[in-house]
Every structure is written in structure tokens, then in C-alpha cells.
Design an enzyme around this catalytic site. Structure first.
Site, PDB file in Angstrom:
ATOM      1  N   TYR A 182      -2.863  -0.744  10.454  1.00  0.00           N
ATOM      2  CA  TYR A 182      -2.708  -1.093   9.233  1.00  0.00           C
ATOM      3  C   TYR A 182      -1.359  -0.761   8.692  1.00  0.00           C
ATOM      4  O   TYR A 182      -0.774  -1.591   8.193  1.00  0.00           O
ATOM      5  CB  TYR A 182      -3.946  -0.448   8.412  1.00  0.00           C
ATOM      6  CG  TYR A 182      -3.833  -0.742   6.849  1.00  0.00           C
ATOM      7  CD1 TYR A 182      -4.308  -1.861   6.507  1.00  0.00           C
ATOM      8  CD2 TYR A 182      -3.349   0.172   5.810  1.00  0.00           C
ATOM      9  CE1 TYR A 182      -4.440  -2.266   5.054  1.00  0.00           C
ATOM     10  CE2 TYR A 182      -3.393  -0.181   4.697  1.00  0.00           C
ATOM     11  CZ  TYR A 182      -3.888  -1.487   4.102  1.00  0.00           C
ATOM     12  OH  TYR A 182      -3.940  -1.811   2.824  1.00  0.00           O
ATOM     13  N   SER A 184       0.769  -1.338  -0.130  1.00  0.00           N
ATOM     14  CA  SER A 184       0.190   0.077   0.153  1.00  0.00           C
ATOM     15  C   SER A 184       0.750   1.261   0.006  1.00  0.00           C
ATOM     16  O   SER A 184       2.025   1.246   0.476  1.00  0.00           O
ATOM     17  CB  SER A 184      -0.807  -0.022   1.302  1.00  0.00           C
ATOM     18  OG  SER A 184      -1.530   1.121   1.361  1.00  0.00           O
TER      19      SER A 184
END
Length: 291
Positions: free
Chosen positions: A150, A137
Site C-alpha cells: 500500500y 495518505s
């Protein structure tokens, strides 16, 4: 064309990648924790007669990973391509997010990838061929308030990927990271929580949600990320980090053009200044009541 294993294929990026690689001629083993959630992929496979086989693969479980790769080896032989896509969200300020959120996020997003990597590396190394793609990401390169659980998993996976790439380079096994920005998946489009104004982290959470909402007004499709993965797999590029989606590269540039201190200080910028900075860097118009 090769044998590809993709994790987390019941929806989103994983589903799109399974279909995209199969359309390109790869034999795809589409792993998912619960095969009952595979109806959408089954329908696509049936309609287009794609070379896709659904397989139960729970990346949180050593036994499940070992059994899945044993079945694949028995059925078709060696794996040529591994796409580690399975992931779960992990949100909340560090102070308030339960420890279980940190543990579950790391178990799936990081240790799940490690399990699958360890299952394929010995054969790839011995055969001196193979490609491992880890879907990280933009959050693997910078942190944002209220995304600590996360972000931690994606930083860990990026560090692992860079180390692994160097380890496997002498054996001609490629390792690549895919770094999407905001993508329209069930993880990002589900209803957002209501945040009370007296919440101690109200400002940070409100800004995070505003960015996501604005970005999803002109959303990146999972198919765009799947196309990035296909290009990496089929082009034999040695590029390690591969931003993807409409705002992936822009978000990374936003961070790299700021010093660490300037990035942290965005937390105390006015809403007007924060919104202007977002628009200038990414083109996203994040709407906030201006303070």
C-alpha cells in the site's frame, strides 16, 4: 461551481466527497466499478435532491475510463474537478505478500489515477483552469512494517502529483494531495485477521493492528476528509499537501521529528517504549501486552 468527477464513490471517502461537493453546488459524476453498489449514494441523492450522476468507472481499465469521460464530455462538456479517490488495501510483509497484491494495489491506486489524470489534463491545460485532487495518505510520506504494498502505491502517487503540479502550474491548473491518517471506512473497519504468535512478523503486524484499533476508538469520519477536499477545491489554495483527519498531521509530524534511523529502530523498541512514543506523538493509546 463546476463539473466534478470522483472515483471510488460506492463507500467511504468517495461517497462522502460526492455528497459534500454536490451539497456545495458542484455537478458530480460519481464513478464506481460496480453500479450495483451505489444504493447508499442513490438514497442520499434522492433524499436531498443533489446534483449527482452515478457512472460506471473502473479505473483499472483503459476502456472503462475512456468511455466514462467520453460520456461525461458528451453530456455536459469539460471536467473542472477530478478527485482520484479509488483505492484498494495492500498489506503484508514484503517477503510474504503475494506479487498479485503488489500488482493490484499499484494498478488501482496508482495507474488508475494516472488514467483519469490523462483523460482530463489536455482540456484543463488548454482552458487554463481546473483542479486535480489525489487522495494519497500519510503513508505517502513514510513507510511502516506490513504496509509495503500500500505504501509503495501512495509514495508513487505523491511523486507523480508533485511532478504534475509543477508541469501544470504554468497553465493555472491546480494539483493537490489529501493525506488522511486512519479513517473509519469499510477498508479499515472490517474484521482484523488473527496473527499466530509464531508468525515471523508477529510483532510488527500486532503493532500496526493495535494502532488502527486504538485510532478507530475515536474515529475520523470520511466526511472530515470530504470537507478537506471541498476546502481545497473551493478555496483555490495552492497548497500541495493537505493532511486530513484527527491524526493525519500528527502522524506526519511523528515521522518528521525522527531521523530515518530512529524511525527504523522503532521496530526493535520494547512494546512499552513503542506505545509511549505513539501516545506522545499522536495522542493515540495503542494497547499492547507489554514485553
Amino acid at each position: 461551481m463546476g463539473v466534478a468527477v470522483i472515483t471510488g464513490t460506492s463507500s467511504g471517502i468517495g461517497l462522502a466527497t460526492a455528497a459534500t461537493l454536490a451539497r456545495s453546488g458542484h455537478l458530480v459524476f460519481a464513478g464506481m466499478r460496480n453500479l450495483d453498489r451505489g444504493d447508499e449514494l442513490r438514497a442520499i441523492v434522492s433524499r436531498e435532491e443533489l446534483p449527482v450522476k452515478l457512472i460506471r468507472l473502473d479505473v483499472d481499465s483503459d476502456a472503462s475510463v475512456n468511455e466514462a469521460f467520453r460520456q461525461i464530455s458528451t453530456e455536459v462538456g469539460e471536467v473542472d474537478i477530478l478527485v482520484n479517490n479509488a483505492g484498494v488495501p495492500g498489506t503484508g510483509p514484503v517477503e510474504l505478500a503475494p506479487m498479485e497484491v503488489f500488482r493490484q494495489s499499484m494498478e488501482t491506486n496508482f495507474f488508475g489515477a494516472v488514467r483519469c489524470i490523462k483523460a482530463v489534463v489536455p482540456s484543463m491545460r488548454q482552458r487554463r483552469t481546473g483542479c486535480i485532487v489525489n487522495v494519497t495518505s500519510v503513508a505517502g510520506q513514510f513507510g511502516m512494517a506490513a504496509l509495503g504494498p500500500y505504501t509503495s502505491t501512495k509514495w508513487a502517487l505523491e511523486g507523480l502529483s508533485e511532478s504534475l503540479a509543477q508541469e501544470l502550474r504554468p497553465f493555472d491548473v491546480r494539483v493537490a494531495m489529501i493525506e488522511p491518517g486512519v479513517v473509519a471506512t469499510p477498508m479499515t473497519t472490517k474484521p482484523k485477521p488473527s496473527i499466530p504468535v509464531d508468525h515471523p512478523y508477529y510483532s510488527s503486524i500486532r503493532r500496526l493492528l493495535a494502532y488502527f484499533d486504538a485510532s478507530l476508538e475515536d474515529p475520523t469520519s470520511p466526511l472530515e476528509v470530504a470537507e478537506t477536499i471541498l476546502r481545497v477545491v473551493d478555496s483555490r489554495t495552492g497548497k500541495l499537501r493537505n493532511p486530513s483527519g484527527r491524526d493525519g498531521a500528527k502522524m506526519l509530524l511523528w515521522r518528521t521529528t525522527k531521523t530515518d534511523e530512529a524511525w527504523v529502530d522503532l521496530a526493535v523498541a520494547s512494546d512499552a517504549d513503542w506505545s509511549a512514543d505513539v501516545k506522545r506523538a499522536t495522542g493515540v493509546v495503542a494497547k499492547l501486552p507489554l514485553s
